[in-house]
Design an enzyme around this catalytic site. Structure first.
Site, mmCIF file in Angstrom:
data_model
loop_
_atom_site.group_PDB
_atom_site.id
_atom_site.type_symbol
_atom_site.label_atom_id
_atom_site.label_comp_id
_atom_site.label_asym_id
_atom_site.label_seq_id
_atom_site.Cartn_x
_atom_site.Cartn_y
_atom_site.Cartn_z
ATOM 1 N N LYS A 1 -6.313 -8.159 -2.648
ATOM 2 C CA LYS A 1 -7.400 -8.040 -3.626
ATOM 3 C C LYS A 1 -7.759 -9.424 -4.158
ATOM 4 O O LYS A 1 -6.843 -10.214 -4.457
ATOM 5 C CB LYS A 1 -6.949 -7.172 -4.814
ATOM 6 C CG LYS A 1 -6.670 -5.729 -4.437
ATOM 7 C CD LYS A 1 -6.064 -4.947 -5.583
ATOM 8 C CE LYS A 1 -5.794 -3.525 -5.142
ATOM 9 N NZ LYS A 1 -4.991 -2.783 -6.104
ATOM 10 N N LYS B 1 0.880 -1.175 0.000
ATOM 11 C CA LYS B 1 0.000 0.000 0.000
ATOM 12 C C LYS B 1 0.917 1.224 0.000
ATOM 13 O O LYS B 1 1.584 1.528 0.993
ATOM 14 C CB LYS B 1 -0.903 0.000 1.236
ATOM 15 C CG LYS B 1 -1.894 1.140 1.249
ATOM 16 C CD LYS B 1 -2.942 0.946 2.327
ATOM 17 C CE LYS B 1 -4.060 1.958 2.213
ATOM 18 N NZ LYS B 1 -3.646 3.339 2.390
ATOM 19 N N ARG C 1 -8.126 12.146 -6.887
ATOM 20 C CA ARG C 1 -9.277 11.405 -6.386
ATOM 21 C C ARG C 1 -10.400 12.347 -5.925
ATOM 22 O O ARG C 1 -11.578 12.036 -6.068
ATOM 23 C CB ARG C 1 -8.811 10.530 -5.223
ATOM 24 C CG ARG C 1 -9.884 9.759 -4.545
ATOM 25 C CD ARG C 1 -9.255 8.857 -3.491
ATOM 26 N NE ARG C 1 -10.254 8.082 -2.810
ATOM 27 C CZ ARG C 1 -10.896 8.493 -1.726
ATOM 28 N NH1 ARG C 1 -10.631 9.679 -1.228
ATOM 29 N NH2 ARG C 1 -11.796 7.725 -1.162
ATOM 30 N N GLU D 1 -0.938 5.251 -7.682
ATOM 31 C CA GLU D 1 -0.490 6.189 -6.651
ATOM 32 C C GLU D 1 0.667 7.053 -7.143
ATOM 33 O O GLU D 1 1.650 6.547 -7.682
ATOM 34 C CB GLU D 1 -0.028 5.357 -5.439
ATOM 35 C CG GLU D 1 -0.074 6.092 -4.139
ATOM 36 C CD GLU D 1 -1.466 6.097 -3.501
ATOM 37 O OE1 GLU D 1 -2.449 5.683 -4.156
ATOM 38 O OE2 GLU D 1 -1.562 6.543 -2.344
ATOM 39 N N CYS E 1 4.423 38.257 29.648
ATOM 40 C CA CYS E 1 5.228 37.153 29.107
ATOM 41 C C CYS E 1 5.310 37.259 27.585
ATOM 42 O O CYS E 1 4.289 37.264 26.904
ATOM 43 C CB CYS E 1 4.603 35.821 29.497
ATOM 44 S SG CYS E 1 5.509 34.433 28.810
ATOM 45 N N LYS F 1 -2.906 -2.685 7.535
ATOM 46 C CA LYS F 1 -1.973 -1.596 7.871
ATOM 47 C C LYS F 1 -0.812 -2.096 8.728
ATOM 48 O O LYS F 1 -0.974 -2.993 9.560
ATOM 49 C CB LYS F 1 -2.720 -0.492 8.645
ATOM 50 C CG LYS F 1 -3.835 0.173 7.869
ATOM 51 C CD LYS F 1 -3.349 1.087 6.778
ATOM 52 C CE LYS F 1 -3.054 2.440 7.248
ATOM 53 N NZ LYS F 1 -3.828 3.549 7.089
HETATM 54 S S1 IVH Z 1 -6.691 -0.168 -4.607
HETATM 55 C C1 IVH Z 1 -11.336 0.383 -4.825
HETATM 56 N N1 IVH Z 1 -4.154 -0.590 -4.245
HETATM 57 O O1 IVH Z 1 -5.086 3.477 -0.651
HETATM 58 C C2 IVH Z 1 -9.962 0.317 -4.258
HETATM 59 N N2 IVH Z 1 -5.076 1.372 -3.339
HETATM 60 O O2 IVH Z 1 -7.763 3.579 1.091
HETATM 61 C C3 IVH Z 1 -8.978 1.088 -5.013
HETATM 62 N N3 IVH Z 1 -3.435 2.809 -2.199
HETATM 63 O O3 IVH Z 1 -7.212 5.722 -2.256
HETATM 64 C C4 IVH Z 1 -7.676 1.236 -4.344
HETATM 65 N N4 IVH Z 1 -1.677 1.555 -2.583
HETATM 66 O O4 IVH Z 1 -4.722 5.978 -2.629
HETATM 67 C C5 IVH Z 1 -5.183 0.217 -4.005
HETATM 68 N N5 IVH Z 1 -1.910 -1.100 -4.051
HETATM 69 C C6 IVH Z 1 -2.916 -0.278 -3.826
HETATM 70 C C7 IVH Z 1 -2.745 0.921 -3.121
HETATM 71 C C8 IVH Z 1 -3.862 1.711 -2.885
HETATM 72 C C9 IVH Z 1 -2.101 2.666 -2.037
HETATM 73 C C10 IVH Z 1 -4.221 3.923 -1.662
HETATM 74 C C11 IVH Z 1 -5.106 4.628 -2.661
HETATM 75 C C12 IVH Z 1 -6.493 4.531 -2.125
HETATM 76 C C13 IVH Z 1 -6.269 4.189 -0.692
HETATM 77 C C14 IVH Z 1 -7.411 3.319 -0.200
#
Ligand code: IVH
Length: 721
Positions: free
Chosen positions: A310, A136, A157, A194, A469, A334
């Site tokens: 995913k 992420k 976004r 990203e 002060c 996380k």
């Molecule tokens: S998938 C419908 N994959 O995380 C889902 N998001 O809270 C589409 N992000 O807004 C997102 N790395 O900015 C996806 N490998 C990744 C990601 C990723 C970072 C961020 C992205 C998104 C947020 C989701």
């Protein structure tokens, strides 16, 4: 970091502990800070701080006006919406919304995610659903549209449904293809992923800022966001942003049946995709992938804050669909916030605008996840001792000392904090940190008090220097001109800061000498940015309108801790004139207790407020400030309509017992309006005791002292005249 300390001061404040004066000061400070953030955001497209912190500050603002609705009179900020969508970019409606992911934090969360998917799909026991794991990335997401192989549009976004058109800026990013000439590319497709800044580019940029004497950036993510949304695409280009592709939006044709294949296809088309994208075939494999990514994390040149899982099959993704704003087929696992061990080189105690003393640990600089951390907040005196706000022990009661080896935690959205102390590594000679009981700036006593609201002892020590002060002067000046105080329009926030920075106003009296000094050419307001004859003369006339005030307003405007509007009124009613105020202060310097008793005798006045009032004015510096101020203004006696024929004029009255036809405060107001003084206890000075039901010991004492006693009904007759 300076602003980090400020944020920490704001967010750690227990607003229920604030006295009335501090409520206003704190509120004005918070609004000022939020307005600054908003301005920088609109003007420079630079969010400066993390969205989460911004949200916390906004919630604090809402909490303030909910708990203390009267504060709305002090600023119109509550009616503005922060973070207005930028006007600088056109809006683009996303054909397929850009939704967010739910979070999980442990293996149980992962099992639960898989379980729910299996149940939803009614999967056979022996059928494992393939799950792709990928890092992420901690940046900001963007969507890029290609039509007939050409990049035609790109957007942020935004709120998920509508983003900003940042096409020109996106085109400057080197690893985003501008054209795609692959035969298997659909006619129209949107690639999503990203935008990020590498840690090394972030450090380079900050080094450059330091060498140019400019303020440094907070973290790579915010800097990437500010850089992408910069009005000038040349700036975006200079920041060397990068892009990882990880999903898609609108597609005229879906070329593959799995997520994994789609990612490989993106790679062939020329996009950067994460090399750590893995297709997992069992729960253990998924968890292994998570642990691997966690281990790799600090060696990567970009921030990641978790692993995204995913469902691999696109058909299953479609079946699973969405719950509210997140897909059922994906989730973010996380990481824990990053930690590091370092040494405390020093502990600095900083003084905020409301006088609160905040200790900050100066650290041997340590790299935590790519960011060089040099400071950590130590919150307050109790935190250093190993006690939390509930009075309970933290870190097993181990205190924090200069030279200690400590563990620091930093996650993207919080200020670095000390989480533990290595007591075994402590040198025997190290001494306990003695928290100053004097303000480090003005040397006035710094005290801890019991909260008027909660009755709890405050964890925060506060400087009592007020207007004297240096750290608090600006806060006090802003309070002085605020709505319920002197109410001088056009001299709030930014203007006061400007006048203060230019040494035009450093004490309240300076406000009233501005016009004369401008005329004598001692100062030049017209040389300040944005000031012309009209605005200057308007300000002078606003100031002149307030040259005459009642004594209660004057007392309140001094911003003395615990001396709010009501206390100021009660004191003013008792003293009647400024002359008397000076007299009792002179007397208090001789016989403090006599004056303390005299003032605490007033019904409604608490000892804490009176002590605060006397401490403030028996301080010579504060008294001089008041004297200089009163030389410039007319101080009127209190505006009470006194019935001149009243039979109780000038009498000392005490109320006791329960009243039926009116409240105690109404009875008191009536008495005061008729020129009586209302006291809280029966003494030989008392002229009249008015009794309601169940009068108690005051009645007994009054009888002993042969004081005249009247009932509620008799009193009502007197009031009606
Ligand atoms: S998938 C419908 N994959 O995380 C889902 N998001 O809270 C589409 N992000 O807004 C997102 N790395 O900015 C996806 N490998 C990744 C990601 C990723 C970072 C961020 C992205 C998104 C947020 C989701």
């Amino acid at each position: 970091m300076m602003s980090d300390v400020k944020i920490e001061q704001l967010l750690s404040c227990d607003i229920l502990e604030l006295s009335e004066v501090e409520q206003v000061n704190f509120y004005l400070e918070l609004v000022d800070f939020l307005q600054d953030l908003d301005r920088i955001y609109y003007d420079n497209n630079d969010p400066q701080i993390d969205d989460n912190i911004y949200d916390k500050l906004k919630s604090l603002h809402i909490k303030m006006i909910t708990v203390y609705p009267y504060l709305k009179e002090h600023s119109k900020y509550y009616s503005t919406v922060g973070y207005k969508p930028s006007e600088k970019f056109n809006k683009i409606i996303h054909k397929v919304p850009m939704l967010s992911l739910s979070n999980i934090f442990d293996k149980d969360g992962l099992e639960d995610f898989i379980d729910k998917i299996r149940k939803y799909l009614n999967a056979e026991e022996d059928q494992f659903i393939e799950i792709v794991s990928e890092p992420k990335i901690d940046g900001l997401s963007a969507t890029i549209l290609y039509e007939k192989g050409v990049l035609t549009q790109a957007a942020t976004r935004g709120d998920g449904y509508q983003g900003e058109n940042v096409t020109e800026n996106i085109k400057t990013i080197s690893n985003i293809p501008k054209t795609i000439d692959s035969l298997d590319a659909p006619d129209r497709f949107e690639i999503r992923g990203e935008i990020y800044m590498t840690k090394s580019d972030f450090i380079k940029l900050n080094n450059k800022m330091v060498s140019e004497g400019k303020q440094t950036y907070v973290n790579p993510r915010n800097t990437a966001a500010g850089s992408l949304r910069h009005i000038d695409p040349n700036v975006t280009y200079s920041r060397n942003l990068k892009f990882f592709a990880y999903t898609w939006g609108d597609l005229s044709k879906i070329p593959c049946s799995t997520h994994f294949d789609m990612i490989n296809l993106f790679k062939r088309w020329g996009f950067q995709v994460s090399p750590y994208t893995k297709n997992n075939k069992s729960l253990n494999q998924i968890y292994e992938s998570y642990l691997e990514m966690n281990n790799l994390r600090s060696s990567l040149d970009y921030d990641i804050d978790g692993v995204v899982y995913k469902v691999n099959s696109i058909e299953l993704q479609n079946r699973l669909g969405f719950i509210s704003r997140s897909p059922r087929w994906a989730i973010a696992h996380k990481f824990e916030a990053e930690k590091a061990i370092t040494r405390i080189l020093d502990i600095e105690v900083q003084v905020g605008k409301t006088g609160s003393l905040t200790p900050v640990a100066k650290l041997e600089p340590v790299n935590i996840g790519g960011v060089l951390v040099k400071n950590a907040t130590l919150h307050n005196e109790d935190f250093i001792k190993g006690i939390n706000s509930e009075g309970l022990s933290i870190r097993e009661g181990v205190d924090i000392r200069i030279n200690d080896l400590v563990e620091i935690i930093r996650s993207g959205d919080v200020i670095p904090k000390v989480i533990s102390v290595d007591k075994d590594a402590r040198n025997k000679e190290t001494e306990e940190f003695i928290f100053p009981i004097q303000c480090p700036v003005c040397k006035s006593p710094a005290i801890k008090e019991r909260s008027e609201v909660t009755g709890k002892m405050s964890s925060t020590r506060r400087c009592t220097g007020g207007l004297y002060c240096e750290s608090q002067i600006l806060g006090c000046l802003e309070f002085f001109v605020s709505r319920n105080a002197m109410n001088i329009e056009g001299l709030g926030g930014k203007t006061m800061q400007l006048f203060f920075d230019n040494n035009f106003v450093i004490s309240p009296s300076d406000i009233f000498t501005l016009e004369a000094r401008q005329r004598n050419k001692e100062i030049n307001i017209l040389s300040l940015d944005g000031w012309g004859d009209l605005s200057m003369n308007n300000l002078f006339s606003n100031i002149n309108e307030r040259r005459s005030v009642t004594l209660d307003k004057l007392i309140y405007s001094l911003g003395i801790r615990h001396v709010g509007i009501n206390t100021s009124k009660l004191i003013a009613q008792q003293l009647n004139s400024l002359q008397n105020l000076y007299e009792i202060i002179a007397e208090a310097n001789n016989d403090y207790n006599k004056i303390l008793n005299f003032l605490t005798d007033i019904d409604g006045l608490g000892k804490v407020a009176i002590e605060s009032f006397l401490t403030f004015l028996t301080n010579e510096e504060n008294l001089q400030i008041l004297k200089r101020l009163s030389d410039e203004i007319e101080v009127r006696d209190l505006d009470i309509v006194i019935n001149p024929n009243s039979v109780v004029q000038g009498l000392n009255i005490v109320f006791t017992g329960k009243f039926n036809g009116m409240s105690r405060s109404e009875a008191k107001d009536n008495a005061e309006r008729m020129g009586a003084k209302v006291l809280s206890s029966v003494t030989s000075r008392t002229d009249l005791l008015i009794i309601g039901d169940e009068p108690g010991s005051k009645l007994k004492k009054a009888k002993e002292l042969e004081i005249k006693i009247v009932t509620e009904l008799e009193w009502l007759d007197i009031v009606k005249g």
